[in-house]
Design an enzyme around this catalytic site. Sequence first.
Site, PDB file in Angstrom:
ATOM      1  N   ARG A   1      -9.061   3.010 -13.763  1.00  0.00           N
ATOM      2  CA  ARG A   1      -8.896   3.499 -12.361  1.00  0.00           C
ATOM      3  C   ARG A   1      -9.605   4.934 -12.429  1.00  0.00           C
ATOM      4  O   ARG A   1      -9.903   5.208 -11.138  1.00  0.00           O
ATOM      5  CB  ARG A   1      -7.522   3.720 -12.111  1.00  0.00           C
ATOM      6  CG  ARG A   1      -6.733   2.360 -12.214  1.00  0.00           C
ATOM      7  CD  ARG A   1      -5.384   2.204 -11.656  1.00  0.00           C
ATOM      8  NE  ARG A   1      -5.337   2.843 -10.077  1.00  0.00           N
ATOM      9  CZ  ARG A   1      -4.958   4.182  -9.947  1.00  0.00           C
ATOM     10  NH1 ARG A   1      -4.758   5.132 -10.724  1.00  0.00           N
ATOM     11  NH2 ARG A   1      -5.153   4.361  -8.619  1.00  0.00           N
TER      12      ARG A   1
ATOM     13  N   GLY B   1       3.743  -3.388  -4.394  1.00  0.00           N
ATOM     14  CA  GLY B   1       3.365  -4.031  -6.050  1.00  0.00           C
ATOM     15  C   GLY B   1       3.644  -2.551  -6.689  1.00  0.00           C
ATOM     16  O   GLY B   1       4.270  -2.181  -7.476  1.00  0.00           O
ATOM     17  N   ARG B   2       2.715  -1.703  -6.348  1.00  0.00           N
ATOM     18  CA  ARG B   2       2.252  -0.368  -7.049  1.00  0.00           C
ATOM     19  C   ARG B   2       3.847   0.448  -6.798  1.00  0.00           C
ATOM     20  O   ARG B   2       4.126   1.044  -7.843  1.00  0.00           O
ATOM     21  CB  ARG B   2       1.429   0.373  -6.356  1.00  0.00           C
ATOM     22  CG  ARG B   2       0.737   1.432  -7.028  1.00  0.00           C
ATOM     23  CD  ARG B   2      -0.314   2.299  -6.390  1.00  0.00           C
ATOM     24  NE  ARG B   2      -1.248   1.494  -5.452  1.00  0.00           N
ATOM     25  CZ  ARG B   2      -2.403   1.684  -5.867  1.00  0.00           C
ATOM     26  NH1 ARG B   2      -2.862   2.342  -7.053  1.00  0.00           N
ATOM     27  NH2 ARG B   2      -3.397   0.805  -5.267  1.00  0.00           N
TER      28      ARG B   2
ATOM     29  N   TYR C   1      -1.821  -1.732 -11.903  1.00  0.00           N
ATOM     30  CA  TYR C   1      -3.065  -1.770 -12.013  1.00  0.00           C
ATOM     31  C   TYR C   1      -3.679  -1.139 -13.386  1.00  0.00           C
ATOM     32  O   TYR C   1      -5.073  -0.422 -13.309  1.00  0.00           O
ATOM     33  CB  TYR C   1      -3.986  -1.068 -10.931  1.00  0.00           C
ATOM     34  CG  TYR C   1      -3.447  -1.747  -9.783  1.00  0.00           C
ATOM     35  CD1 TYR C   1      -3.953  -3.247  -9.255  1.00  0.00           C
ATOM     36  CD2 TYR C   1      -2.663  -1.325  -8.723  1.00  0.00           C
ATOM     37  CE1 TYR C   1      -3.613  -3.705  -8.278  1.00  0.00           C
ATOM     38  CE2 TYR C   1      -2.118  -1.803  -7.690  1.00  0.00           C
ATOM     39  CZ  TYR C   1      -2.803  -3.115  -7.403  1.00  0.00           C
ATOM     40  OH  TYR C   1      -2.000  -3.632  -6.175  1.00  0.00           O
TER      41      TYR C   1
ATOM     42  N   GLU D   1       4.858  -5.883   1.379  1.00  0.00           N
ATOM     43  CA  GLU D   1       4.546  -6.417  -0.103  1.00  0.00           C
ATOM     44  C   GLU D   1       4.099  -5.204  -1.028  1.00  0.00           C
ATOM     45  O   GLU D   1       3.000  -4.812  -1.329  1.00  0.00           O
ATOM     46  CB  GLU D   1       3.112  -7.181   0.139  1.00  0.00           C
ATOM     47  CG  GLU D   1       3.236  -8.581   0.861  1.00  0.00           C
ATOM     48  CD  GLU D   1       1.946  -9.157   1.151  1.00  0.00           C
ATOM     49  OE1 GLU D   1       0.828  -8.398   0.976  1.00  0.00           O
ATOM     50  OE2 GLU D   1       1.851 -10.371   1.771  1.00  0.00           O
TER      51      GLU D   1
ATOM     52  N   CYS E   1     -18.073   3.986 -25.617  1.00  0.00           N
ATOM     53  CA  CYS E   1     -19.204   4.694 -25.666  1.00  0.00           C
ATOM     54  C   CYS E   1     -19.763   4.719 -24.221  1.00  0.00           C
ATOM     55  O   CYS E   1     -21.060   4.366 -23.790  1.00  0.00           O
ATOM     56  CB  CYS E   1     -20.244   3.702 -26.466  1.00  0.00           C
ATOM     57  SG  CYS E   1     -19.811   3.789 -28.350  1.00  0.00           S
TER      58      CYS E   1
ATOM     59  N   GLY F   1       0.932  -1.309   0.162  1.00  0.00           N
ATOM     60  CA  GLY F   1      -0.214   0.057   0.204  1.00  0.00           C
ATOM     61  C   GLY F   1       0.848   1.228  -0.178  1.00  0.00           C
ATOM     62  O   GLY F   1       0.352   2.416   0.058  1.00  0.00           O
TER      63      GLY F   1
ATOM     64  N   TYR G   1     -11.888   5.024  -9.331  1.00  0.00           N
ATOM     65  CA  TYR G   1     -11.431   5.577  -8.200  1.00  0.00           C
ATOM     66  C   TYR G   1     -11.321   7.045  -8.267  1.00  0.00           C
ATOM     67  O   TYR G   1     -10.768   7.645  -7.378  1.00  0.00           O
ATOM     68  CB  TYR G   1      -9.899   4.907  -7.836  1.00  0.00           C
ATOM     69  CG  TYR G   1      -9.964   3.595  -7.705  1.00  0.00           C
ATOM     70  CD1 TYR G   1     -10.656   2.909  -6.601  1.00  0.00           C
ATOM     71  CD2 TYR G   1      -9.014   2.847  -8.305  1.00  0.00           C
ATOM     72  CE1 TYR G   1     -10.623   1.430  -6.622  1.00  0.00           C
ATOM     73  CE2 TYR G   1      -8.966   1.218  -8.292  1.00  0.00           C
ATOM     74  CZ  TYR G   1      -9.624   0.791  -7.318  1.00  0.00           C
ATOM     75  OH  TYR G   1      -9.707  -0.603  -7.108  1.00  0.00           O
TER      76      TYR G   1
END
Length: 470
Positions: free
Chosen positions: A366, A328-329, A427, A326, A397, A261, A370
């Site tokens: 995203r 990732g991003r 992501y 952990e 569309c 995170g 978000y």
Amino acid sequence: MTLLEIFPSLRSEMPSRLDSAVWPRDTRYDGEGRIMVGGVALADIADEYGTATYVLDEQEVRSRCRAYRRAFPEAEIIYAGKALMIRAVAEWVTQEGLSVDVCSAGELAIALSAGVDPERIILHGNGKSSDELRTAVRCGVGRIVVDSLTEITLLSALATTRQRVLVRLSPGIDVHGHPAVRTGVTDQKFGFPLGSELADEAVERILRRSNLELVGFHCHLGSQIYNPDFYGEAIRRMIGEMARVRQIHGRILTELDLGGGHAVATSTRPDEVRRQPCAGPSAGEAAAYRGGDAEMNVQELAEVLDDALDAGCARHHFPRPRVALEPGRAIVARAGVTLYRVLSVKHIEGGHTYVTVDGGMSDNPRVALYGARYDVVLANRHPCGPQMTATVAGRHCEAGDVLAVDVQLPADLRPGEILAVPCTGAYHHSLANTYNSIGRPPVVAVRDGRARTLVRRETVEDLMSREVGV
């Protein structure tokens, strides 16, 4: 003819205009005013591979893995594969000493096909099927993060040898981000509330199974967190729970996985970090990928974790567990750039200017999911003239198919030119879809002046191959 061709002396005076917080480190303008990443002109990639296209800087991924290993030499760094799980990335991160976490049989298959040692794979997920658990057990994954009582029953029935597991706990820490990514609060779908009867029952059930070995706890607080103090508080709460397990069951747990995170634009200098108070609002997902956004300082995070471990273990007279993180991003987001070709420029009198491109919510959902915000830059030439405020719209569309709102682009922008969106390594490929039956973009790696395909473009033939009836 461009201004640079008319006035060559402008080349030496061109400002970079590329924010180092969201672009790969090896990004620059060449002598023609084109953006270069990994020694390759983005416009050349667009011409060769088409658009939309994901570009991934291999060296940026590797350097970020090394930064984590330097900051946390005694911790286990586990790449969160859901951010971008393709074979090349799995290979790069493991070569740099990271383990890999997966959330499905598909991600597990990709990791194994990349040659990742199963012992270095951790299986996550709040809804693992019996087939996925069976596959993981047969492959010999190193640890499985237990997320429900049902999983304990299934694992006990499937494991023919002793399987190491972690129990996921919700520590009750709210980082005040977007509701979709607040995973540290008690009332949510992941894990067991810390200190609850449900968590106690999960621990007791595992300890009663001879083929399951409880090695520690896992937690995850949310996404785009840039204040390390949240993780310090998580450690203090989790160590207290580990001490309670020792007191009740006489079992010393040795592993504490704090999840990931971390905000994407990871800083390495203490004076660069922007911190929010633990009880205050977070930038959340809505302000995560543009210059000036808040960022995590990994060195400060390391110091906070070390202090919290010392304090928590001293308070409970508990032996220091091995910590795992952990990211990732934070590993892959800034390594990625998405390329689009301008299809049209439409000026609405009394309204907005819409720049429509040949991608959208199928390759980057995203924004719709978000409210994520991005920078957009012209990649095929360096603009030196007037600018306009524009909305970059996708081709789908849907009225909500928008990639960026109120960004500055050249006033003389023309159809056929190339736009680049930085910080799109995480992501994007993972969440890509085939809305309107448009195939997913390719992933192209750049390094040392060369480009190569990692994942090919999905074609109409690929989509039609799944059709079996009339």
